[in-house]
Design a protein around this motif. Sequence first.
Motif, PDB file in Angstrom:
ATOM      1  N   ALA A 139       0.836  -1.208   0.000  1.00 33.37           N
ATOM      2  CA  ALA A 139       0.000   0.000   0.000  1.00 33.37           C
ATOM      3  C   ALA A 139       0.867   1.254   0.000  1.00 33.37           C
ATOM      4  CB  ALA A 139      -0.970  -0.009   1.161  1.00 33.37           C
ATOM      5  N   GLY A 140       1.961   1.205  -0.738  1.00 34.28           N
ATOM      6  CA  GLY A 140       2.819   2.371  -0.876  1.00 34.28           C
ATOM      7  C   GLY A 140       3.810   2.592   0.254  1.00 34.28           C
ATOM      8  N   ARG A 141       3.791   1.734   1.248  1.00 35.52           N
ATOM      9  CA  ARG A 141       4.719   1.860   2.373  1.00 35.52           C
ATOM     10  C   ARG A 141       5.651   0.658   2.390  1.00 35.52           C
ATOM     11  NH1 ARG A 141       0.586   3.406   7.197  1.00 35.52           N
ATOM     12  NH2 ARG A 141       1.644   5.377   7.540  1.00 35.52           N
ATOM     13  N   PRO A 142       6.884   0.862   2.838  1.00 37.19           N
ATOM     14  CA  PRO A 142       7.801  -0.283   2.922  1.00 37.19           C
ATOM     15  C   PRO A 142       7.223  -1.362   3.840  1.00 37.19           C
ATOM     16  CG  PRO A 142       8.960   1.779   3.348  1.00 37.19           C
ATOM     17  CD  PRO A 142       7.501   2.106   3.290  1.00 37.19           C
ATOM     18  N   VAL A 143       7.422  -2.618   3.466  1.00 32.89           N
ATOM     19  CA  VAL A 143       6.971  -3.704   4.340  1.00 32.89           C
ATOM     20  C   VAL A 143       7.745  -3.632   5.647  1.00 32.89           C
ATOM     21  CG1 VAL A 143       6.281  -5.216   2.431  1.00 32.89           C
ATOM     22  CG2 VAL A 143       8.590  -5.382   3.384  1.00 32.89           C
ATOM     23  N   THR A 144       7.198  -4.235   6.672  1.00 33.34           N
ATOM     24  CA  THR A 144       7.840  -4.250   7.987  1.00 33.34           C
ATOM     25  C   THR A 144       9.197  -4.931   7.876  1.00 33.34           C
ATOM     26  OG1 THR A 144       5.648  -4.410   8.958  1.00 33.34           O
ATOM     27  CG2 THR A 144       7.516  -4.934  10.386  1.00 33.34           C
ATOM     28  N   PRO A 145      10.237  -4.324   8.435  1.00 33.44           N
ATOM     29  CA  PRO A 145      11.564  -4.952   8.394  1.00 33.44           C
ATOM     30  C   PRO A 145      11.521  -6.349   9.026  1.00 33.44           C
ATOM     31  CG  PRO A 145      11.727  -2.690   9.186  1.00 33.44           C
ATOM     32  CD  PRO A 145      10.257  -3.027   9.099  1.00 33.44           C
ATOM     33  N   LEU A 146      12.391  -7.210   8.535  1.00 33.50           N
ATOM     34  CA  LEU A 146      12.352  -8.620   8.905  1.00 33.50           C
ATOM     35  C   LEU A 146      12.437  -8.886  10.415  1.00 33.50           C
ATOM     36  CD1 LEU A 146      11.974 -11.422   7.843  1.00 33.50           C
ATOM     37  CD2 LEU A 146      14.420 -11.534   7.364  1.00 33.50           C
ATOM     38  N   PRO A 147      13.320  -8.242  11.166  1.00 38.34           N
ATOM     39  CA  PRO A 147      13.343  -8.545  12.616  1.00 38.34           C
ATOM     40  C   PRO A 147      12.012  -8.217  13.301  1.00 38.34           C
ATOM     41  CG  PRO A 147      15.368  -7.435  11.969  1.00 38.34           C
ATOM     42  CD  PRO A 147      14.440  -7.367  10.792  1.00 38.34           C
ATOM     43  N   ALA A 148      11.437  -7.071  12.984  1.00 41.58           N
ATOM     44  CA  ALA A 148      10.150  -6.699  13.590  1.00 41.58           C
ATOM     45  C   ALA A 148       9.047  -7.626  13.098  1.00 41.58           C
ATOM     46  CB  ALA A 148       9.810  -5.245  13.275  1.00 41.58           C
ATOM     47  N   ARG A 149       9.075  -7.964  11.820  1.00 41.69           N
ATOM     48  CA  ARG A 149       8.053  -8.848  11.259  1.00 41.69           C
ATOM     49  C   ARG A 149       8.126 -10.233  11.903  1.00 41.69           C
ATOM     50  NH1 ARG A 149       3.127  -9.370  10.080  1.00 41.69           N
ATOM     51  NH2 ARG A 149       2.808 -11.285   8.972  1.00 41.69           N
ATOM     52  N   THR A 150       9.331 -10.702  12.145  1.00 41.70           N
ATOM     53  CA  THR A 150       9.506 -12.005  12.785  1.00 41.70           C
ATOM     54  C   THR A 150       8.934 -11.981  14.204  1.00 41.70           C
ATOM     55  OG1 THR A 150      11.468 -12.435  11.444  1.00 41.70           O
ATOM     56  CG2 THR A 150      11.198 -13.759  13.451  1.00 41.70           C
ATOM     57  N   ALA A 151       9.228 -10.919  14.954  1.00 40.24           N
ATOM     58  CA  ALA A 151       8.697 -10.798  16.315  1.00 40.24           C
ATOM     59  C   ALA A 151       7.171 -10.746  16.295  1.00 40.24           C
ATOM     60  CB  ALA A 151       9.271  -9.555  16.989  1.00 40.24           C
ATOM     61  N   LEU A 152       6.608  -9.978  15.360  1.00 40.48           N
ATOM     62  CA  LEU A 152       5.150  -9.911  15.246  1.00 40.48           C
ATOM     63  C   LEU A 152       4.565 -11.270  14.887  1.00 40.48           C
ATOM     64  CD1 LEU A 152       4.674  -6.511  13.403  1.00 40.48           C
ATOM     65  CD2 LEU A 152       3.929  -7.072  15.723  1.00 40.48           C
ATOM     66  N   GLN A 153       5.224 -11.975  13.980  1.00 38.08           N
ATOM     67  CA  GLN A 153       4.733 -13.290  13.561  1.00 38.08           C
ATOM     68  C   GLN A 153       4.699 -14.254  14.748  1.00 38.08           C
ATOM     69  OE1 GLN A 153       3.732 -13.351  10.469  1.00 38.08           O
ATOM     70  NE2 GLN A 153       3.298 -15.486  10.051  1.00 38.08           N
ATOM     71  N   VAL A 154       5.735 -14.221  15.560  1.00 38.09           N
ATOM     72  CA  VAL A 154       5.784 -15.077  16.750  1.00 38.09           C
ATOM     73  C   VAL A 154       4.621 -14.713  17.681  1.00 38.09           C
ATOM     74  CG1 VAL A 154       7.115 -15.608  18.839  1.00 38.09           C
ATOM     75  CG2 VAL A 154       8.250 -15.561  16.607  1.00 38.09           C
ATOM     76  N   LEU A 155       4.377 -13.423  17.880  1.00 39.86           N
ATOM     77  CA  LEU A 155       3.274 -12.980  18.724  1.00 39.86           C
ATOM     78  C   LEU A 155       1.934 -13.446  18.166  1.00 39.86           C
ATOM     79  CD1 LEU A 155       2.104 -11.187  21.054  1.00 39.86           C
ATOM     80  CD2 LEU A 155       2.017  -9.362  19.361  1.00 39.86           C
ATOM     81  N   PHE A 156       1.726 -13.270  16.859  1.00 45.83           N
ATOM     82  CA  PHE A 156       0.456 -13.646  16.241  1.00 45.83           C
ATOM     83  C   PHE A 156       0.208 -15.157  16.337  1.00 45.83           C
ATOM     84  CE2 PHE A 156       0.982  -9.816  13.174  1.00 45.83           C
ATOM     85  CZ  PHE A 156       0.580  -8.932  14.163  1.00 45.83           C
ATOM     86  N   VAL A 157       1.236 -15.938  16.062  1.00 46.78           N
ATOM     87  CA  VAL A 157       1.089 -17.393  16.138  1.00 46.78           C
ATOM     88  C   VAL A 157       0.845 -17.818  17.587  1.00 46.78           C
ATOM     89  CG1 VAL A 157       2.286 -19.608  15.832  1.00 46.78           C
ATOM     90  CG2 VAL A 157       2.387 -17.860  14.029  1.00 46.78           C
ATOM     91  N   ALA A 158       1.558 -17.209  18.526  1.00 45.36           N
ATOM     92  CA  ALA A 158       1.338 -17.535  19.944  1.00 45.36           C
ATOM     93  C   ALA A 158      -0.087 -17.187  20.370  1.00 45.36           C
ATOM     94  CB  ALA A 158       2.351 -16.785  20.806  1.00 45.36           C
ATOM     95  N   ALA A 159      -0.606 -16.058  19.891  1.00 47.73           N
ATOM     96  CA  ALA A 159      -1.988 -15.676  20.212  1.00 47.73           C
ATOM     97  C   ALA A 159      -2.964 -16.691  19.650  1.00 47.73           C
ATOM     98  CB  ALA A 159      -2.289 -14.271  19.675  1.00 47.73           C
ATOM     99  N   ALA A 160      -2.718 -17.156  18.439  1.00 46.07           N
ATOM    100  CA  ALA A 160      -3.620 -18.148  17.836  1.00 46.07           C
ATOM    101  C   ALA A 160      -3.571 -19.462  18.612  1.00 46.07           C
ATOM    102  CB  ALA A 160      -3.248 -18.372  16.370  1.00 46.07           C
ATOM    103  N   ILE A 161      -2.383 -19.863  19.037  1.00 45.72           N
ATOM    104  CA  ILE A 161      -2.273 -21.103  19.812  1.00 45.72           C
ATOM    105  C   ILE A 161      -2.975 -20.940  21.160  1.00 45.72           C
ATOM    106  CG2 ILE A 161      -0.636 -22.627  21.006  1.00 45.72           C
ATOM    107  CD1 ILE A 161       1.272 -22.098  18.576  1.00 45.72           C
ATOM    108  N   ALA A 162      -2.795 -19.784  21.794  1.00 45.56           N
ATOM    109  CA  ALA A 162      -3.464 -19.533  23.080  1.00 45.56           C
ATOM    110  C   ALA A 162      -4.990 -19.527  22.900  1.00 45.56           C
ATOM    111  CB  ALA A 162      -3.001 -18.202  23.665  1.00 45.56           C
ATOM    112  N   ALA A 163      -5.458 -19.041  21.771  1.00 46.65           N
ATOM    113  CA  ALA A 163      -6.893 -19.024  21.505  1.00 46.65           C
ATOM    114  C   ALA A 163      -7.445 -20.429  21.282  1.00 46.65           C
ATOM    115  CB  ALA A 163      -7.202 -18.147  20.297  1.00 46.65           C
ATOM    116  N   ALA A 164      -6.569 -21.361  20.940  1.00 47.52           N
ATOM    117  CA  ALA A 164      -7.006 -22.727  20.636  1.00 47.52           C
ATOM    118  C   ALA A 164      -7.085 -23.616  21.865  1.00 47.52           C
ATOM    119  CB  ALA A 164      -6.045 -23.374  19.629  1.00 47.52           C
ATOM    120  N   VAL A 165      -6.294 -23.344  22.855  1.00 46.43           N
ATOM    121  CA  VAL A 165      -6.223 -24.266  24.003  1.00 46.43           C
ATOM    122  C   VAL A 165      -7.164 -23.894  25.125  1.00 46.43           C
ATOM    123  CG1 VAL A 165      -3.890 -25.011  23.518  1.00 46.43           C
ATOM    124  CG2 VAL A 165      -4.249 -23.044  25.001  1.00 46.43           C
TER     125      VAL A 165
END
Length: 146
Positions: A120-146
């Motif tokens: 959308a015209g903005r640089p994608v999130t840099p890889l270190p921040a994106r990786t941290a966010l991905q870990v958070l998002f996946v952890a939230a999904a796992i927590a929502a499942a159990v």
Amino acid sequence: MVPFIALTGGFVVLRLLGVAGVDMLDGWQPALRGALALMFVFTGVPHFLPSWRRDFVAMIPPAFPRPALLVTVTGVLELAGAAGLLLPPVAPFAAIGLALLMAAMFPANVSAARRGLTLAGRPVTPLPARTALQVLFVAAAIAAAV
């Protein structure tokens, strides 16, 4: 950053509603499921908006065939998963499916960051921040499942 804001802000608002007496949100897990659903609506809908769609297609690593089809499939799965999170009998399955989907989509985020693409015209999130966010998002999904 919008997915992070949707997840955290949505969780706070929904949890407060639960504390205020909305029985179906009275607990951290229903609030988390609702917040994840909100996040996936915010990430799923743009898969079908022309300007965003072009950027999503460009994010698919070149080794993957039919990137436009992959963008459509992932958008449908995100929206279906969001709906599933709101249905208590299937919510745990939806949450696990979304965690797996995020893991499967992560190579596109890595590829986009390494190639310096925009979204959308903005640089994608840099890889270190994106990786941290991905870990958070996946952890939230796992927590929502159990």
